[in-house]
Design a protein around this motif. Structure first.
Motif, PDB file in Angstrom:
ATOM      1  N   SER A 255     -35.830  -7.969 -10.247  1.00  0.00           N
ATOM      2  CA  SER A 255     -35.074  -8.779  -9.195  1.00  0.00           C
ATOM      3  C   SER A 255     -36.311  -7.541  -8.417  1.00  0.00           C
ATOM      4  N   PRO A 256     -36.757  -8.016  -7.371  1.00  0.00           N
ATOM      5  CA  PRO A 256     -38.654  -7.760  -6.698  1.00  0.00           C
ATOM      6  C   PRO A 256     -38.692  -6.072  -6.202  1.00  0.00           C
ATOM      7  N   TYR A 257     -39.662  -5.171  -6.040  1.00  0.00           N
ATOM      8  CA  TYR A 257     -39.769  -4.034  -5.537  1.00  0.00           C
ATOM      9  C   TYR A 257     -39.967  -4.188  -4.102  1.00  0.00           C
ATOM     10  N   VAL A 258     -38.853  -3.804  -3.251  1.00  0.00           N
ATOM     11  CA  VAL A 258     -39.448  -3.617  -1.694  1.00  0.00           C
ATOM     12  C   VAL A 258     -39.115  -2.353  -1.487  1.00  0.00           C
ATOM     13  N   TRP A 259     -39.732  -1.211  -1.001  1.00  0.00           N
ATOM     14  CA  TRP A 259     -39.731   0.366  -0.172  1.00  0.00           C
ATOM     15  C   TRP A 259     -38.529   0.598   0.997  1.00  0.00           C
ATOM     16  N   GLY A 260     -38.215   1.290   0.075  1.00  0.00           N
ATOM     17  CA  GLY A 260     -36.371   1.414   1.078  1.00  0.00           C
ATOM     18  C   GLY A 260     -35.538   0.535   0.981  1.00  0.00           C
ATOM     19  N   ALA A 261     -35.576  -0.314  -0.247  1.00  0.00           N
ATOM     20  CA  ALA A 261     -34.790  -1.514  -0.808  1.00  0.00           C
ATOM     21  C   ALA A 261     -33.861  -0.983  -1.535  1.00  0.00           C
ATOM     22  N   THR A 262     -32.228  -0.749  -1.356  1.00  0.00           N
ATOM     23  CA  THR A 262     -31.368  -0.103  -1.998  1.00  0.00           C
ATOM     24  C   THR A 262     -30.222  -1.367  -2.986  1.00  0.00           C
ATOM     25  N   GLY A 263     -30.644  -2.275  -3.348  1.00  0.00           N
ATOM     26  CA  GLY A 263     -30.306  -3.644  -3.624  1.00  0.00           C
ATOM     27  C   GLY A 263     -29.853  -4.424  -2.229  1.00  0.00           C
ATOM     28  N   PRO A 264     -28.577  -5.561  -2.843  1.00  0.00           N
ATOM     29  CA  PRO A 264     -28.247  -5.782  -4.340  1.00  0.00           C
ATOM     30  C   PRO A 264     -29.195  -6.538  -4.572  1.00  0.00           C
ATOM     31  N   ASN A 265     -30.568  -7.329  -4.401  1.00  0.00           N
ATOM     32  CA  ASN A 265     -32.022  -7.537  -4.224  1.00  0.00           C
ATOM     33  C   ASN A 265     -33.067  -7.753  -4.480  1.00  0.00           C
ATOM     34  N   ALA A 266     -33.161  -6.595  -3.963  1.00  0.00           N
ATOM     35  CA  ALA A 266     -34.279  -6.019  -3.922  1.00  0.00           C
ATOM     36  C   ALA A 266     -34.377  -4.518  -3.684  1.00  0.00           C
ATOM     37  N   PHE A 267     -35.553  -3.616  -4.481  1.00  0.00           N
ATOM     38  CA  PHE A 267     -34.688  -2.295  -4.766  1.00  0.00           C
ATOM     39  C   PHE A 267     -36.560  -1.709  -4.988  1.00  0.00           C
ATOM     40  N   ASP A 268     -36.399  -0.518  -3.850  1.00  0.00           N
ATOM     41  CA  ASP A 268     -36.939   1.056  -4.640  1.00  0.00           C
ATOM     42  C   ASP A 268     -37.069   1.553  -5.817  1.00  0.00           C
ATOM     43  N   CYS A 269     -37.439   2.240  -5.874  1.00  0.00           N
ATOM     44  CA  CYS A 269     -37.226   3.286  -7.431  1.00  0.00           C
ATOM     45  C   CYS A 269     -35.935   4.672  -7.195  1.00  0.00           C
ATOM     46  N   SER A 270     -35.424   4.274  -6.488  1.00  0.00           N
ATOM     47  CA  SER A 270     -34.564   5.339  -6.524  1.00  0.00           C
ATOM     48  C   SER A 270     -33.746   4.281  -5.884  1.00  0.00           C
ATOM     49  N   GLY A 271     -34.082   3.202  -4.671  1.00  0.00           N
ATOM     50  CA  GLY A 271     -32.778   3.095  -4.336  1.00  0.00           C
ATOM     51  C   GLY A 271     -31.987   2.426  -5.602  1.00  0.00           C
ATOM     52  N   LEU A 272     -33.060   1.580  -6.720  1.00  0.00           N
ATOM     53  CA  LEU A 272     -31.989   0.903  -8.298  1.00  0.00           C
ATOM     54  C   LEU A 272     -31.273   1.975  -8.715  1.00  0.00           C
ATOM     55  N   VAL A 273     -31.643   3.498  -8.785  1.00  0.00           N
ATOM     56  CA  VAL A 273     -31.171   4.032  -9.159  1.00  0.00           C
ATOM     57  C   VAL A 273     -29.633   4.596  -8.898  1.00  0.00           C
ATOM     58  N   GLN A 274     -29.541   4.541  -7.338  1.00  0.00           N
ATOM     59  CA  GLN A 274     -29.282   5.108  -5.899  1.00  0.00           C
ATOM     60  C   GLN A 274     -27.554   3.890  -6.645  1.00  0.00           C
ATOM     61  N   ALA A 275     -28.286   2.661  -7.058  1.00  0.00           N
ATOM     62  CA  ALA A 275     -26.996   1.301  -6.636  1.00  0.00           C
ATOM     63  C   ALA A 275     -26.370   1.132  -7.924  1.00  0.00           C
ATOM     64  N   ALA A 276     -27.496   1.916  -9.026  1.00  0.00           N
ATOM     65  CA  ALA A 276     -26.964   1.658  -9.955  1.00  0.00           C
ATOM     66  C   ALA A 276     -25.920   1.935 -10.447  1.00  0.00           C
ATOM     67  N   TYR A 277     -25.615   3.543 -10.256  1.00  0.00           N
ATOM     68  CA  TYR A 277     -25.261   4.766 -10.079  1.00  0.00           C
ATOM     69  C   TYR A 277     -23.311   4.277  -9.261  1.00  0.00           C
ATOM     70  N   ARG A 278     -24.012   3.652  -8.143  1.00  0.00           N
ATOM     71  CA  ARG A 278     -23.200   3.587  -7.553  1.00  0.00           C
ATOM     72  C   ARG A 278     -22.258   2.216  -7.787  1.00  0.00           C
ATOM     73  N   SER A 279     -22.206   1.284  -8.927  1.00  0.00           N
ATOM     74  CA  SER A 279     -21.705   0.809  -8.865  1.00  0.00           C
ATOM     75  C   SER A 279     -20.385   1.081 -10.067  1.00  0.00           C
ATOM     76  N   ALA A 280     -21.089   2.176 -10.744  1.00  0.00           N
ATOM     77  CA  ALA A 280     -20.359   3.219 -12.032  1.00  0.00           C
ATOM     78  C   ALA A 280     -19.392   4.070 -10.864  1.00  0.00           C
ATOM     79  N   GLY A 281     -19.192   3.905  -9.541  1.00  0.00           N
ATOM     80  CA  GLY A 281     -18.019   4.464  -8.754  1.00  0.00           C
ATOM     81  C   GLY A 281     -19.068   6.277  -8.237  1.00  0.00           C
ATOM     82  N   VAL A 282     -20.135   6.610  -8.952  1.00  0.00           N
ATOM     83  CA  VAL A 282     -21.294   8.072  -8.360  1.00  0.00           C
ATOM     84  C   VAL A 282     -21.984   7.949  -7.210  1.00  0.00           C
ATOM     85  N   SER A 283     -21.438   8.584  -6.502  1.00  0.00           N
ATOM     86  CA  SER A 283     -22.054   8.482  -5.786  1.00  0.00           C
ATOM     87  C   SER A 283     -23.901   9.366  -5.125  1.00  0.00           C
ATOM     88  N   LEU A 284     -24.858   8.777  -5.335  1.00  0.00           N
ATOM     89  CA  LEU A 284     -26.035   9.698  -5.498  1.00  0.00           C
ATOM     90  C   LEU A 284     -27.145   9.858  -3.924  1.00  0.00           C
TER      91      LEU A 284
END
Length: 354
Positions: A255-284
């Protein structure tokens, strides 16, 4: 007589004139050469370009995290402002109802006339009925006084809500200005990085994009992704939620890096982490600065898949540990979400999300 003669002015002609012109042209050429040397961009090697681009990306990512944090606070301020305005509107409706009730009481008093009670008793043909009516009027007066008190209280509450809303609006505008400043910083850094990369050939850009990263750092093919997903199933995470977050991160490889993005098709670094744990039911939280405090700190020697790994002294980058000294992260605009060794950046700490 000769001693008092004025010296003759010699004209610039012949060889003298040619010499002067030559010297002038040489001086101008020299100045132009110096000027050109001062303005010319230095010729950087691909390695130097890579080092400078990496620095710009790291600075841009620091600004991106500040942008994300400021935008999160601006959004929260906007929600609070909307809530205050909604509550003020509800209180205003209640106030209007109370005012209507006061108006009805005042109109009834006007219609009945304000006659002294002793005269009303003396003139009444039925004193008992009058006394009953007087008691009712007294109770109505008490009710009216209570209504007036409520109106006054509602007026004070509404004014307080409006005062809070004005303060929240000031805070919102400040946050929005902060968002714009960080956005300008990010845009400038990324623009400078693109300009430097444009000076390289496609082959040079391709080489520095994967320099020092090994196979895990390069762009992944579909077969690479399938193999990674199969491996993900065999890696024990620290818990079911951590395993779900790791699985999500594997699915987002490429998936491409886009600054400020939180998915589902593009992410920045903390956006990817937030989206991954959001999919697991954890709010970061949204930013790396807050994510590092969102769980229990763990030493590097005890890392488990699913742990969050942070980098740089300013805690400006984060990835998801997947085992065997590797992580999945969203690196920068020149590279998609991918697997990389944890030791490719200065390690700052790790957190285990509970």
């Amino acid at each position: 007589m000769a001693a008092h003669r004025r010296p003759r002015q010699r004209s610039l002609g012949g060889n003298t004139a040619r010499t002067a012109v030559t010297l002038a042209l040489a001086g101008a050429a020299t100045a132009a050469a110096f000027e050109g040397t001062g303005n010319a961009e230095p010729q950087l090697t691909p390695a130097q370009v890579k080092a400078e681009v990496d620095r710009l990306y790291q600075e841009a990512e620091t600004a991106t995290e500040k942008y994300d944090g400021a935008r999160e606070k601006a959004d929260a301020a906007q929600r609070r402002l909307n809530s205050l305005r909604d509550e003020a509107a509800r209180r205003q409706q209640k106030l209007n109802t109370a005012r209507d009730e006061l108006g009805s009481l005042a109109a009834a008093q006007y219609r009945d006339g304000a006659i002294d009670p002793s005269w009303q008793l003396a003139l009444s043909s039925d004193p008992d009925r009058y006394l009953d009516g007087a008691a009712f009027a007294e109770r109505a007066g008490d009710r009216q006084a209570g209504t007036v008190t409520r109106v006054r209280e509602q007026l004070r509450e509404i004014e307080q809500l409006r005062s809070d809303a004005r303060a929240e609006l000031t805070s919102l505008r400040s946050r929005q200005a902060e968002v714009r400043r960080h956005k300008q910083t990010v845009t400038a850094k990324l623009g400078e990085a693109r300009r430097l990369l444009a000076r390289l050939t496609p082959a040079e850009r391709s080489r520095i994009a994967g320099a020092g990263a090994g196979a895990g750092h390069a762009s992944r093919s579909a077969s690479d992704t399938r193999a990674a997903l199969e491996q993900a199933g065999s890696v024990a995470a620290s818990g079911s939620r951590a395993a779900a977050a790791v699985a999500y991160a594997y699915q987002k490889l490429g998936s491409p890096y886009v600054w400020g993005a939180t998915g589902p098709n593009a992410f920045d670094c903390s956006g990817l982490v937030q989206a991954a744990y959001r999919s697991a039911g954890v709010s970061l939280p949204r930013t790396t600065y807050a994510q590092i405090d969102a769980g229990r700190r763990v030493p590097r020697s005890q890392l488990q898949p699913g742990d969050l790994v942070f980098f740089y002294s300013g805690i400006s980058h984060v990835g998801i540990y997947i085992g065997n000294g590797r992580m999945i992260h969203a690196p920068n605009p020149s590279a998609p979400v991918r697997v990389a060794p944890v030791d490719e950046m200065p390690f700052a700490g790790a957190t285990r999300v509970s």
